[in-house]
Design an enzyme around this catalytic site. Structure first.
Site, short mmCIF file in Angstrom:
data_model
loop_
_atom_site.label_atom_id
_atom_site.label_comp_id
_atom_site.label_asym_id
_atom_site.label_seq_id
_atom_site.Cartn_x
_atom_site.Cartn_y
_atom_site.Cartn_z
N ASN A 270 2.80 -42.13 16.74
CA ASN A 270 1.55 -41.84 15.73
C ASN A 270 0.67 -40.59 16.38
O ASN A 270 -0.03 -41.18 16.72
CB ASN A 270 1.05 -42.97 14.90
N TRP A 271 0.63 -39.88 15.97
CA TRP A 271 -0.59 -38.70 16.83
C TRP A 271 -1.85 -38.82 15.83
O TRP A 271 -2.37 -38.11 16.36
CB TRP A 271 0.20 -36.96 16.83
N LYS A 272 -1.71 -39.46 14.38
CA LYS A 272 -2.67 -39.40 13.80
C LYS A 272 -2.92 -37.60 13.91
O LYS A 272 -2.59 -36.88 13.19
CB LYS A 272 -3.68 -40.18 14.95
N GLU B 232 0.19 -54.26 13.85
CA GLU B 232 -1.13 -53.83 13.99
C GLU B 232 -2.36 -54.30 13.74
O GLU B 232 -2.98 -54.62 12.85
CB GLU B 232 -1.22 -51.92 13.20
N HIS C 100 -1.54 -47.83 7.31
CA HIS C 100 -2.52 -47.79 8.14
C HIS C 100 -3.89 -48.24 8.11
O HIS C 100 -4.31 -47.73 7.33
CB HIS C 100 -2.08 -46.23 9.51
N GLY D 111 0.36 -44.91 19.40
CA GLY D 111 -0.79 -43.84 19.58
C GLY D 111 -0.85 -43.39 20.13
O GLY D 111 -0.36 -42.41 20.86
N GLY D 112 -2.23 -43.07 20.97
CA GLY D 112 -2.95 -42.02 22.64
C GLY D 112 -1.18 -42.15 23.35
O GLY D 112 -1.45 -40.99 23.59
N GLY E 139 -6.62 -48.74 19.76
CA GLY E 139 -7.46 -48.10 20.06
C GLY E 139 -8.97 -48.53 21.10
O GLY E 139 -9.52 -47.56 21.46
N SER F 153 -3.01 -49.72 20.83
CA SER F 153 -2.77 -50.18 22.38
C SER F 153 -1.32 -50.18 22.97
O SER F 153 -1.28 -50.90 23.95
CB SER F 153 -3.80 -50.83 22.87
#
Length: 260
Positions: free
Chosen positions: A10-12, A172, A100, A239-240, A178, A218
């Site tokens: 998920n690149w956001k 999540e 989300h 995510g990141g 994050g 995370s």
């Protein structure tokens, strides 16, 4: 029933269309072909990246699927700034993330709206990745399982058993997104097992045994194998760690190590 793990990035709101192409190319190059037989790899990207990602994946016949991070509940019309499921389908999207926690928090999205968005996606042949999870105060109060089960129930309202068979759920915990804090493998299993029991109630055992439940929050290359190795955790919403193609490939490869 053996469920193929899904590792979805998920690149956001990151990576423009040029960066998107470079990232997917790096991911495809860094993940050897044999791993695609063990895990499904996907990226959910900003709307502005979709056409570029589609062109690359289809042109190079990459074994990567892709999707969007939100969708309108409306089919078409005077809804400025909205993107419909039909538009996403025309761009070849396999997935769309709905519900989300960042959408719920910053845009006030309710579980009832999430369910309508999920149905809109399904009506166009797109599989929704329905996100659920508890905030820190609920976790600390010890009522997280009940909270997530009821949030999931509301977020799936109106979906049939056939719909649920095409749906993915992502657990999540909000306090882990994050923050660098990761739920333990046992924590993830506890909630994901409760979600699967809810699906048995809603759609029967066969659908529940086929439905994939992801963990997000995370997720890192060092932790993914232990989490995905749990009996009711079927992948990760990343995510990141998905923003770097090579790092994301390593994470997907590590997830594949738990597949027999």
């Amino acid at each position: 029933m053996a469920r193929t793990p899904l590792i979805a990035g998920n690149w956001k709101m990151n990576l423009d269309h040029l960066q998107a192409v470079a990232t997917v190319q790096k991911l495809a190059f860094a993940l050897p072909k044999e791993y695609y037989e063990k895990v499904d790899v996907a990226v959910t990207v900003p709307f502005t990246d979709l056409r570029s990602v589609q062109t690359l994946i289809e042109g190079d016949k990459l074994a990567i699927t892709y999707g969007a991070q939100d969708v309108s509940q409306h089919e078409a019309g005077a809804y400025t700034g909205e993107i419909s499921a039909q538009m996403l389908a025309k761009l070849g999207c396999t997935w769309v993330v709905v519900g989300h926690s960042e959408r719920r928090e910053y845009h006030g999205e309710s579980s009832e709206l999430v369910a309508v968005k999920a149905k809109a996606a399904l009506n166009q042949g797109i599989s929704p990745i329905v996100c659920v999870g508890e905030p820190l105060e609920i976790r600390e109060a010890g009522t997280h399982v009940e909270y997530v089960v009821e949030q999931t129930r509301a977020s799936l309202a109106g979906l049939t058993a056939d719909d649920l068979a095409k749906t993915v759920i992502a657990y999540e915990p909000v306090w882990a997104i994050g923050t660098g804090k990761v739920a333990s493998a046992a924590d993830a299993q506890e909630v994901c097992a409760a979600i699967r029991n809810l699906i048995i109630e809603l759609a029967g055992k066969e659908v529940a045994e086929g439905l994939r439940i992801l963990y997000g929050g995370s997720v890192k290359a060092e932790t993914v194998a232990e989490i995905v190795g749990q009996p009711d955790v079927d992948g990760g919403l990343v995510g990141g760690a998905s923003l770097d193609g090579e790092a994301f490939a390593k994470l997907a490869a590590n997830a594949a190590t738990v597949v027999d």
